[in-house]
Every structure is written in C-alpha cells, then in structure tokens.
Design an enzyme around this catalytic site. Structure first.
Site, short mmCIF file in Angstrom:
data_model
loop_
_atom_site.label_atom_id
_atom_site.label_comp_id
_atom_site.label_asym_id
_atom_site.label_seq_id
_atom_site.Cartn_x
_atom_site.Cartn_y
_atom_site.Cartn_z
N HIS A 17 -60.83 11.05 -53.10
CA HIS A 17 -59.80 10.18 -52.52
C HIS A 17 -59.60 10.50 -51.04
CE1 HIS A 17 -58.00 10.07 -56.83
NE2 HIS A 17 -58.55 8.90 -56.62
N LYS A 41 -52.70 2.65 -67.82
CA LYS A 41 -52.96 4.09 -67.85
C LYS A 41 -51.66 4.87 -68.01
CE LYS A 41 -56.91 4.21 -64.61
NZ LYS A 41 -57.30 4.65 -63.25
N ARG A 90 -67.88 4.42 -56.63
CA ARG A 90 -68.74 5.54 -56.99
C ARG A 90 -70.04 5.00 -57.58
NH1 ARG A 90 -63.76 8.33 -59.78
NH2 ARG A 90 -63.42 6.11 -59.91
N SER A 128 -60.38 11.70 -61.07
CA SER A 128 -59.15 12.39 -61.47
C SER A 128 -59.28 12.91 -62.90
CB SER A 128 -57.96 11.43 -61.38
OG SER A 128 -57.78 11.00 -60.06
#
Ligand code: ADP
Length: 158
Positions: A17, A41, A90, A128
């Site tokens: 990040h 989430k 990513r 994360s």
C-alpha cells in the site's frame, strides 16, 4: 490541480500500500487515502486503528491526506470533487474484480476515471490477508509492513 483518491480496506496497511501511496503522491498534486468501509469484508482492525496506521505512514508526504467513508466510492469521489481513483494491481487475480468495479463505476459516473498502478515487483505477493495470517501465527512481519505500524499490528494478535 490533479487530485486523486486511493481507496481500500487497509486492514492492515502493508508495504505494498505504502509503495502505491508514495508513487501516486509523486504524480498527483493531492492524494486522499481513504479507508472505505466494505460491507463484504469483516475487518480485523477497527476503523480508528486503520486511520491511525495510515496517518503514521503518510506523515512525511505533505500532499497526502487520510480520510474515511462508508458508502459508494463513486458518491464519495463526487462529494470530494475528485475525478481520479487510483487502484493498485497485483496479479491476474486482482484484474477481474477490479476490471468489473472500474466498469461499473464508469457506468455510474463517466466523469470519474479509475487509474491502475502496477504493483512494485518487490510487493506483488503482498496482501493484508497474508500479513494477518503470518502475524496470527507469530511469524515475523518486519519485511512486510512499514516500521511505524509494526507494533500496532503485532499487538492486535497478542
Ligand atoms: P487487500 O486487497 O490487500 O485486502 P485493500 O483493499 O486494502 O487490500 O487494497 C487497497 C488497494 O491497494 C487496492 O487497489 C489493492 O489492489 C491495492 N494493493 C494492495 N496490496 C497491494 C500490493 N502489494 N501492491 C500493489 N497494490 C496493492
């Protein structure tokens, strides 16, 4: 003024990040890093902690601000009068979901553009969830998270 929003869960923040934040802040005149509450989430770190972590790591960057929003990203961007959304990309796995989100947001408000920034190859594996998994098992996360937030993350799992 080229303003952008970099939204995410940041649950917790990682070096991946921070890399996107630093690189975006160099090409934008102002960057707002926004903790976006994601109804899909369940977060491990509460919003206050996530904001604190982001403030700690963005302190040195004078054109970076931290904010929080619960609701539709596109509404937030409109409220803030910002028409650029930055997303990190990513692997292929990010692509499908981000592609869909970008197209939906484009449909909702064509004036707002989503820009994708390719991950730094050093952090392409980093998420994360990986940080949480390692920290929960007592592993060393030093190389994965910014030093300013290391202890906060470790103590969450004690
Ligand atoms: P995660 O996908 O790790 O749960 P977030 O929702 O907090 O994280 O991600 C916020 C934004 O940061 C997303 O655009 C995501 O693609 C990007 N991002 C997360 N980790 C990385 C990384 N290692 N490299 C580049 N971008 C990343």
């Amino acid at each position: 003024m080229t303003k952008a929003i970099y939204p995410g869960s940041f649950d917790p923040v990682t070096k991946g990040h921070l890399d996107i934040i630093i690189r975006s802040s160099k090409i934008m005149s102002h960057l707002t890093v926004t903790v976006l509450e994601n109804p899909r989430k369940v977060a491990t770190f509460d919003v206050e902690k996530r904001i604190k972590m982001l403030k700690l790591i963005t302190g040195p960057y004078i054109n970076v601000e931290v904010d929080y929003y619960k609701g539709l990203l596109i509404d937030y961007a409109q409220q803030q009068k910002v028409n650029i959304i930055i997303k990190g990309l990513r692997a292929i796995s990010d692509f499908e979901f981000e592609f869909q989100m970008a197209l939906v947001n484009q449909k909702l408000n064509p004036a707002i553009e989503t820009l994708f920034m390719m991950t730094n190859s050093k952090y392409s594996y980093l998420s994360s969830s990986i940080v949480k998994e390692i920290a929960a098992l007592g592993g060393d996360i030093t190389s994965l998270v910014p030093p300013e937030v290391h202890n906060m993350i470790v103590s969450e799992f004690k």
